[in-house]
Motif scaffolding. Structure first.
Motif, PDB file in Angstrom:
ATOM      1  N   ARG A  66      -0.147 -22.167  -3.520  1.00  0.00           N
ATOM      2  CA  ARG A  66      -1.106 -21.110  -3.845  1.00  0.00           C
ATOM      3  C   ARG A  66      -0.391 -19.888  -4.416  1.00  0.00           C
ATOM      4  N   VAL A  67       0.714 -19.492  -3.780  1.00  0.00           N
ATOM      5  CA  VAL A  67       1.428 -18.292  -4.209  1.00  0.00           C
ATOM      6  C   VAL A  67       2.099 -18.504  -5.560  1.00  0.00           C
ATOM      7  N   ASP A  93       1.739  -3.672   1.827  1.00  0.00           N
ATOM      8  CA  ASP A  93       2.058  -3.377   3.222  1.00  0.00           C
ATOM      9  C   ASP A  93       1.692  -4.545   4.143  1.00  0.00           C
ATOM     10  N   LEU A  94       2.123  -5.753   3.736  1.00  0.00           N
ATOM     11  CA  LEU A  94       1.848  -6.955   4.520  1.00  0.00           C
ATOM     12  C   LEU A  94       3.097  -7.340   5.313  1.00  0.00           C
ATOM     13  N   GLY A  95       2.891  -7.892   6.506  1.00  0.00           N
ATOM     14  CA  GLY A  95       4.016  -8.154   7.403  1.00  0.00           C
ATOM     15  C   GLY A  95       4.728  -9.458   7.166  1.00  0.00           C
ATOM     16  N   THR A  96       4.006 -10.475   6.692  1.00  0.00           N
ATOM     17  CA  THR A  96       4.601 -11.802   6.538  1.00  0.00           C
ATOM     18  C   THR A  96       4.171 -12.438   5.220  1.00  0.00           C
ATOM     19  N   LEU A  97       4.910 -13.456   4.829  1.00  0.00           N
ATOM     20  CA  LEU A  97       4.552 -14.196   3.626  1.00  0.00           C
ATOM     21  C   LEU A  97       3.252 -14.958   3.815  1.00  0.00           C
ATOM     22  N   ALA A 103      -3.932 -13.319   1.536  1.00  0.00           N
ATOM     23  CA  ALA A 103      -4.498 -12.290   0.651  1.00  0.00           C
ATOM     24  C   ALA A 103      -4.571 -12.797  -0.787  1.00  0.00           C
ATOM     25  N   THR A 104      -3.594 -13.590  -1.184  1.00  0.00           N
ATOM     26  CA  THR A 104      -3.591 -14.179  -2.526  1.00  0.00           C
ATOM     27  C   THR A 104      -4.795 -15.095  -2.703  1.00  0.00           C
ATOM     28  N   ALA A 105      -5.029 -15.944  -1.698  1.00  0.00           N
ATOM     29  CA  ALA A 105      -6.166 -16.871  -1.767  1.00  0.00           C
ATOM     30  C   ALA A 105      -7.482 -16.126  -1.823  1.00  0.00           C
ATOM     31  N   ALA A 106      -7.528 -14.959  -1.200  1.00  0.00           N
ATOM     32  CA  ALA A 106      -8.755 -14.164  -1.182  1.00  0.00           C
ATOM     33  C   ALA A 106      -8.923 -13.320  -2.444  1.00  0.00           C
ATOM     34  N   GLY A 107      -7.953 -13.429  -3.362  1.00  0.00           N
ATOM     35  CA  GLY A 107      -8.050 -12.670  -4.605  1.00  0.00           C
ATOM     36  C   GLY A 107      -7.723 -11.207  -4.450  1.00  0.00           C
ATOM     37  N   GLN A 108      -6.972 -10.843  -3.406  1.00  0.00           N
ATOM     38  CA  GLN A 108      -6.695  -9.437  -3.116  1.00  0.00           C
ATOM     39  C   GLN A 108      -5.348  -8.961  -3.653  1.00  0.00           C
ATOM     40  N   VAL A 109      -4.594  -9.867  -4.289  1.00  0.00           N
ATOM     41  CA  VAL A 109      -3.247  -9.515  -4.744  1.00  0.00           C
ATOM     42  C   VAL A 109      -3.140  -9.739  -6.244  1.00  0.00           C
ATOM     43  N   ARG A 110      -2.529  -8.770  -6.910  1.00  0.00           N
ATOM     44  CA  ARG A 110      -2.195  -8.912  -8.322  1.00  0.00           C
ATOM     45  C   ARG A 110      -0.680  -8.857  -8.443  1.00  0.00           C
ATOM     46  N   PHE A 111      -0.066  -9.981  -8.808  1.00  0.00           N
ATOM     47  CA  PHE A 111       1.391 -10.033  -8.878  1.00  0.00           C
ATOM     48  C   PHE A 111       1.876  -9.443 -10.201  1.00  0.00           C
ATOM     49  N   THR A 112       2.969  -8.680 -10.108  1.00  0.00           N
ATOM     50  CA  THR A 112       3.608  -8.106 -11.291  1.00  0.00           C
ATOM     51  C   THR A 112       5.121  -8.196 -11.131  1.00  0.00           C
TER      52      THR A 112
END
Length: 526
Positions: A66-67, A93-97, A103-112
């Motif tokens: 997923r990631v 500000d997330l504690g673990t991978l 959060a990625t699966a939920a669409g809450q992260v935009r990677f750059t």
């Protein structure tokens, strides 16, 4: 100590190695210039990603898939996956991978791709996380050495290698432990049919494989723990084998290193030829996986035996030698020493041919003398097993005899029903009894065996070596990828742009970052 019985011209042997190195060099440079989705996933597994998204409508999806897939969609993988992942971990500000994956699966992260101080911070955090994974691989290797010293190695060579393949990890454990009690030194857990073509590694213990059991981290852990217990019982360290091949080769290598597997099937061309996996993907993935195996102290087993099931074992004998030399070169470049090179070959000549056994001895002795320090893996007859179990049992006895006469290191137990039906437990028991009889009655016969200097066996070995040199000269002129595309090995024609998984290959940018490769190449842990 390997005795020189064939009178091989060492200049010819040296020339063969030089030609193999020249043929491999462009492919090694190609592998260094690319990454793959599997290499990036494997690196993130070293960094600590585990688990799967169990809510997906199409079935469980490993978090690492997923990631990496999302990073690729958002900013590409040309610079690697780690910097965007660890930058996002801090940015959100997330504690673990695992939290990041959710959060990625939920669409809450935009990677750059970070730059400046953000890049430096992400690189430092990523390096630390990957270093922890590398140190776990180091601890597993040290634990193996400690257990071998405490419990002891098998008292004889060749080691007896037996396959289990029930599809259910719990049933595999029962068969594996009973096989160890019956005399097996190495247990190979066959993978479920088709797993090599899955572009993900299943999670958890599995009970539903077909003609084999899924390779998962939990299955590795379960079997390793069971074999540790039976090792104490039988008084010798029982080694565990699985398959670092297919589209997830680098990931399975990492999981094997973490969970203390001892051997892994890992061939430079098998996936290309027999699973139609893209050649460039395969060479990139095998380089990383072999770097992991080198760090973990895992013996690799190569797959030259397969050439002789699709091509003629007499006419194509020299292609086995060529592949062994190429596998050796790719392995050395990735850091694997000779003592971890379980180069493969097989007893596959048609037994109806006159002098078939003498030719088998010639081919086996040639491998032994060209690779004197490698733990060669000798494979039993399959192609000419007919269903006549009495003939098959006799043929396996000749195979076992050839193994001890020629000083093979790892003897895969042949069964009279091999390649006909799935062997019963009773078949395995009879097969081990066959091996034990030959080892007991003729295990030291090699010291008395000296083929005539101008006899059939010696001449045949020289012929095969000369043919191998000729083929390597042609490969050096035309290129290894072209040779593969023309069906040189096992009659399989695989073009470099074709095959499964080609879309998972990525050209590295100058700024590519992967601390795992650096640590594996330098021996560092941080």
């Amino acid at each position: 100590m390997t005795r020189a019985l064939l009178g091989l011209d060492q200049g010819t042997v040296a020339k063969a190695r030089e030609l193999a190195a020249a043929a491999a060099a462009p492919v090694i440079e190609l592998a260094k210039a690319h990454t793959t989705v599997a290499v990036e996933r494997a690196t993130l597994r070293l960094a600590g990603i585990t688990g799967a998204d169990t809510t997906h409508r199409a079935g469980d999806v490993p978090w690492v898939n997923r990631v990496v897939d999302t990073v690729r969609d958002h900013c590409g993988l040309e610079q690697g996956a780690l910097l965007p992942v660890f930058h996002a971990l801090r940015e959100h500000d997330l504690g673990t991978l695992t939290e990041l994956a959710e959060a990625t699966a939920a669409g809450q992260v935009r990677f750059t791709q970070p730059d400046g101080k953000d890049r430096d911070r992400a690189a430092k955090t990523a390096r630390s996380a990957v270093g922890k994974g590398i140190r776990q691989v180091d601890r597993s290797r040290a634990q193996r050495a400690k257990l071998v010293e405490k419990i002891g190695d098998p008292p004889q060579r060749p080691w007896i290698y037996l396959i289990v393949a029930t599809g259910d990890i719990d049933e595999d454990v029962v068969q594996a432990c009973n096989a160890a009690r019956a005399g097996a030194d190495i247990i190979a857990v066959i993978r479920s049919t088709g797993q090599s073509l899955l572009d993900y590694v299943p999670e958890g213990a599995t009970h539903h494989g077909f003609a084999g059991t899924y390779a998962t981290q939990e299955n590795f852990r379960i079997m390793r723990a069971a074999l540790d217990e039976v090792s104490k019982e039988v008084g010798r360290y029982i080694r565990l084998t699985n398959y670092a091949s297919g589209l997830c080769m680098p990931e399975i290598a990492v999981l094997g290193g973490l969970e203390r597997l001892d051997m892994m099937l890992n061939d430079c061309m098998y996936g290309i030829l027999f699973r139609d996996i893209n050649p460039i993907r395969t060479f990139v993935d095998q380089r990383f996986s072999r770097q992991v195996h080198a760090r973990a102290g895992i013996i690799i087993n190569t797959g030259e035996d397969n050439y002789l099931t699709t091509d003629d074992a007499v006419d194509a004998a020299h292609t086995v030698t060529v592949s062994q030399l190429l596998n050796e070169r790719f392995a050395h470049e990735a850091g694997l020493p000779d003592e971890l090179l379980g180069l493969g070959h097989a007893f596959e000549i048609n037994p109806d041919l006159p002098d078939s056994f003498r030719m088998e001895l010639a081919h086996a002795l040639l491998a032994r003398e060209v690779f004197p320090d490698a733990p060669l893996k000798w494979m039993p007859p399959t192609k000419h097993m007919t269903g006549d179990v009495f003939r098959g049992h006799l043929l396996d006895g000749f195979f076992n005899l050839a193994g001890v006469l020629t000083g093979q290191s790892i003897l895969l137990v042949g069964m009279m029903t091999e390649a006909v039906v799935t062997p019963f437990l009773s078949d395995r028991d009879l097969a081990i009894a066959n091996v034990r009889y030959v080892l007991n009655a003729a295990g030291n016969l090699a010291e008395d065996f000296r083929p005539a200097p101008d006899g059939f066996i010696v001449k045949r070995a020289h012929q095969v070596l000369d043919e191998a040199v000729g083929l390597l000269e042609r490969i050096g002129r035309d290129g290894l990828l072209k040779a593969i595309s023309e069906g040189t090995f096992g009659l399989m024609k695989r073009p470099p742009e074709g095959g499964k998984g080609a879309d998972g290959v990525v050209v590295k940018a100058e700024e590519y970052f992967n601390p795992a490769i650096e640590m594996l190449e330098t021996g560092a842990t941080k």
